[in-house]
Design a protein around this motif. Structure first.
Motif: not given
Lengths: 109, 116
Positions: A1-26
């Motif tokens: 099957g086809q699948n996209i995975d991402q974290p459900t929720e992330m928290t970060a602070t104003e002014g900071a940097i955040v990285q949101i990951n995505c893995t896929y099998q399509t």
């Protein structure tokens, strides 16, 4: 099957940097999109990657590694207005978009 | 200028009713879509349609039917509404034929359907 995975929720602070990951099998790959969706609103286009590497657009950058089935969205100099869900979507061999469930990003002062 | 518009924005109705949601795009795009976004926020493609081809997600019940009077409109008809149809329905459009490999989809504001 086809699948996209991402974290459900992330928290970060104003002014900071955040990285949101995505893995896929399509079944096939014809590009990867990142969309932003504020609560109660429509998804809006952020970035597109079809070749390996980093695409930069102001405070937002998106990276792709096709061999690893992996992408990330990097947000710099976070602002309160960046609080939203970030959706990863992959276009498969049939040119259909397969969507992840999205990552809810919470920005704290 | 509104690029992709939908009406109504909110729709509250009883089980068993038949309803329609309208979508219009003024971007000149040749492909339009209907998505369902449930409470878990998954965006699920229901239909994609251009002048030549209707692609139906096989998991969509046949109570749902798209109707396109012209290239700029794709309406969604739902018969015999059920409780599980409650969700947000998004229309989107893209341009497939212009050599734009990116083919970005642009979304309407959504229709919030509540079936009682």
């Amino acid at each position: 099957g086809q699948n996209i995975d991402q974290p459900t929720e992330m928290t970060a602070t104003e002014g900071a940097i955040v990285q949101i990951n995505c893995t896929y099998q399509t079944s096939g790959f014809n590009g990867l999109f990142w969309y932003q969706q504020h609560a109660g609103e429509a998804p809006t286009f952020l970035s597109y990657n079809v070749l390996d590497g980093l695409e930069e657009k102001g405070r937002f950058s998106s990276f792709l590694s096709r061999s690893k089935g992996y992408s990330y969205l990097l947000l710099k100099e976070l602002q309160m207005k960046d609080s939203a869900s970030y959706l990863c979507a992959v276009r498969d061999s049939n040119y259909q978009l397969i969507w992840g469930a999205g990552t809810k990003l919470i920005i704290k002062p | 200028d509104t690029a992709v518009s939908q009406t109504p924005k909110y729709l509250v109705t009883q089980m068993g009713n038949d309803k329609s949601i309208k979508c219009e795009q003024n971007l000149g795009h040749d492909t339009m879509y209907w998505y369902k976004q449930d409470s878990k926020k998954f965006l699920k493609i229901m239909f994609s349609y251009n002048n030549k081809e209707l692609i139906i997600n096989e998991t969509v019940p046949n109570r749902f039917s798209p109707k396109s009077p012209d290239k700029a409109h794709l309406n969604l008809h739902i018969n015999s509404l059920e409780l599980g149809d409650s969700a947000v329905y998004f229309c989107a459009s893209s341009q497939r034929a212009s050599g734009d490999d990116q083919e970005t989809q642009y979304f309407g504001p959504g229709t919030r359907l509540l079936v009682l």
